[in-house]
Design an enzyme around this catalytic site. Structure first.
Site, PDB file in Angstrom:
ATOM      1  CE  LYS A 135      -3.305  -3.108   0.782  1.00  0.00           C
ATOM      2  NZ  LYS A 135      -3.876  -3.849  -0.300  1.00  0.00           N
ATOM      3  CB  THR A 182       5.356 -20.199  -1.681  1.00  0.00           C
ATOM      4  OG1 THR A 182       4.984 -19.539  -2.879  1.00  0.00           O
ATOM      5  CG2 THR A 182       5.762 -19.164  -0.665  1.00  0.00           C
ATOM      6  CB  THR A 183       9.161 -19.355  -5.572  1.00  0.00           C
ATOM      7  OG1 THR A 183       9.124 -20.667  -6.121  1.00  0.00           O
ATOM      8  CG2 THR A 183      10.401 -18.626  -6.079  1.00  0.00           C
TER       9      THR A 183
HETATM   10  C1  LIG Z   1      -6.605  -4.972   6.037  1.00  0.00           C
HETATM   11  C2  LIG Z   1      -5.879  -5.719   4.995  1.00  0.00           C
HETATM   12  N1  LIG Z   1      -5.046  -6.711   5.360  1.00  0.00           N
HETATM   13  C3  LIG Z   1      -4.360  -7.410   4.449  1.00  0.00           C
HETATM   14  C4  LIG Z   1      -4.475  -7.145   3.099  1.00  0.00           C
HETATM   15  C5  LIG Z   1      -3.671  -7.932   2.114  1.00  0.00           C
HETATM   16  O1  LIG Z   1      -2.521  -7.222   1.796  1.00  0.00           O
HETATM   17  P1  LIG Z   1      -1.795  -7.431   0.374  1.00  0.00           P
HETATM   18  O2  LIG Z   1      -2.488  -6.544  -0.599  1.00  0.00           O
HETATM   19  O3  LIG Z   1      -0.378  -7.062   0.650  1.00  0.00           O
HETATM   20  O4  LIG Z   1      -1.939  -8.882   0.029  1.00  0.00           O
HETATM   21  C6  LIG Z   1      -5.321  -6.127   2.655  1.00  0.00           C
HETATM   22  C7  LIG Z   1      -5.452  -5.824   1.211  1.00  0.00           C
HETATM   23  O5  LIG Z   1      -6.167  -5.036   0.734  1.00  0.00           O
HETATM   24  C8  LIG Z   1      -6.045  -5.393   3.634  1.00  0.00           C
HETATM   25  O6  LIG Z   1      -6.885  -4.414   3.268  1.00  0.00           O
END
Ligand SMILES: Cc1ncc(COP(=O)(O)O)c(C=O)c1O
Length: 389
Positions: free
Chosen positions: A243, A272-273
């Protein structure tokens, strides 16, 4: 084979206005928040999670390119089999230091970090009971489901309700409270202090998802727990590099024993890789930038405040929150999609958020901002939304 069944499931989704259309876009490096639509026309993105536009930062992309020249593009294996590259080990130390924890562990996404860490903790601690906020993200919910542990879902951001569940168990019962710091669809911020104090009272482990907070809140972007001086009180801090960090990948940080156990038992970590070393180098650069990015954060926050004010001035229904996410409440799935489609035709992209991401009747446009959105762009957005409501 079984094609009719697949078709039926899609028809059902469409009937409920829940069928997801992914809009094809091409980001333009260095020109955020602009992107090109499928016809090659320029549009403005109003829903990216690249909150600080670091996904297009020159220093970061140069670091990434140099690291590709050095290491190549891939990791070459799992962490177990030839993928435990030096930049990854360095990144994990950086993450531990970022959150003042003893250790860190990196995953290929924030989703995987949540899903596999939570399900693994429950396997390491048989009989564990999990207490989960009602608005927790799908990755947390999946982690709990896969853990097989008994769970209690407490009312969103409601310590009183949480306590009513906790007190059903003796102190000796192993318990884990899972919550987010900034909730992605509302921008609500968790009552961390109250949750931490309940965790102490009832002898619980605590797990916080700081996915939407890291980079934006706290000293040097260390998150809301840090901002409140409560980082040390939380056992496990989870976050993402996707993000405000602008790239992709996830992590958890905690004490040595917790991290070593997850490393040793978590299937989605072991089998996983690994993250490519060049990516890890780029993330290390991002962390260095983020820690020093107070000026950028100041611009970001002033723009969040300005856009919220402009929407309020024309009486657009914005969900009130103390966070950076700006949910414009449409409260109807069909209308939400229609407004989003019409905005796109006018060169403004905000994806509709419908059930099951939010409850029926709470459909919304989830607006996010980055430091490159100008006031002229904001005025254009506000005018266009207002005309479509
Ligand atoms: C609160 C929250 N946790 C975890 C994730 C997952 O993160 P990532 O996008 O890095 O897989 C998101 C994704 O939108 C999220 O909003």
């Amino acid at each position: 084979m079984y094609n009719q069944e697949f078709q039926k499931s899609l028809e059902n989704l469409k009937k409920q206005n829940r069928y997801r259309e992914f809009i094809e876009l091409a980001r333009i490096s260095g020109e955020s928040p602009y992107a090109l639509n499928a016809k090659g026309e320029k549009i403005i993105m109003w829903c990216s999670n690249d909150y600080l536009a670091l996904g297009q930062n020159k220093e970061v992309s140069n670091t990434f390119k140099d690291a590709i020249d050095k290491y190549g593009v891939g990791a070459g294996g799992t962490r177990n089999i030839s993928g435990n590259s030096a930049p990854l080990v360095k990144l994990e130390k950086k993450i531990a230091d970022f959150h003042s924890k003893e250790a860190g562990l990196v995953f290929t996404s924030g989703y995987i970090a949540n899903e596999t860490t939570i399900s693994t903790i429950a396997k390491i601690l048989p009989g564990l009971v999990i207490f989960s906020d009602n608005h927790n993200h799908a990755s947390i919910i999946e982690g709990i489901v896969h853990s097989g542990a008994k769970k209690h879902v407490f009312k969103h951001n409601d310590p009183e309700d949480l306590e009513s569940h906790l007190k059903q168990y003796p102190k000796s019962q192993k318990k884990l409270i899972i919550f987010e710091s900034v909730y992605s669809m509302t921008g609500n911020i968790a009552p961390i202090k109250e949750i931490v104090s309940l965790a102490k009272k009832y002898n619980c482990l605590t797990y916080i998802d700081e996915v939407h907070a890291v980079g934006l809140y706290g000293k040097g972007g260390r998150g809301v727990a840090n901002q409140l001086g409560l980082e040390k009180e939380i056992d496990i801090i989870q976050g993402t590099f996707a993000k405000a960090f602008g790239l992709v990948g996830g992590y958890v940080s905690a004490n040595k024993e917790v991290i070593d156990s997850i490393r040793s038992f978590a299937p989605a970590f072991i089998f996983t890789t690994a993250m490519p070393p060049a990516q890890a180098e780029a993330i290390i650069k991002i962390i260095d930038i983020i820690k020093e990015a107070d000026d950028l954060r100041e611009i970001f926050w002033s723009k969040v405040k300005l856009l919220k004010q402009k929407l309020k001035d024309v009486e657009i229904d914005v969900f009130k929150n103390p966070g950076h996410i700006i949910p414009i409440m449409i409260r109807d799935a069909k209308k939400c999609k229609e407004v989003s489609d019409k905005l796109l035709k006018r060169g403004l992209y905000i994806q509709p958020i419908n059930y099951p991401t939010v409850a029926v009747g709470n459909e919304r446009l989830r607006v996010t901002i980055n430091p490159n959105h100008s006031e002229v762009m904001m005025d254009e957005l506000v005018k266009n939304i207002k005309s479509l409501l």
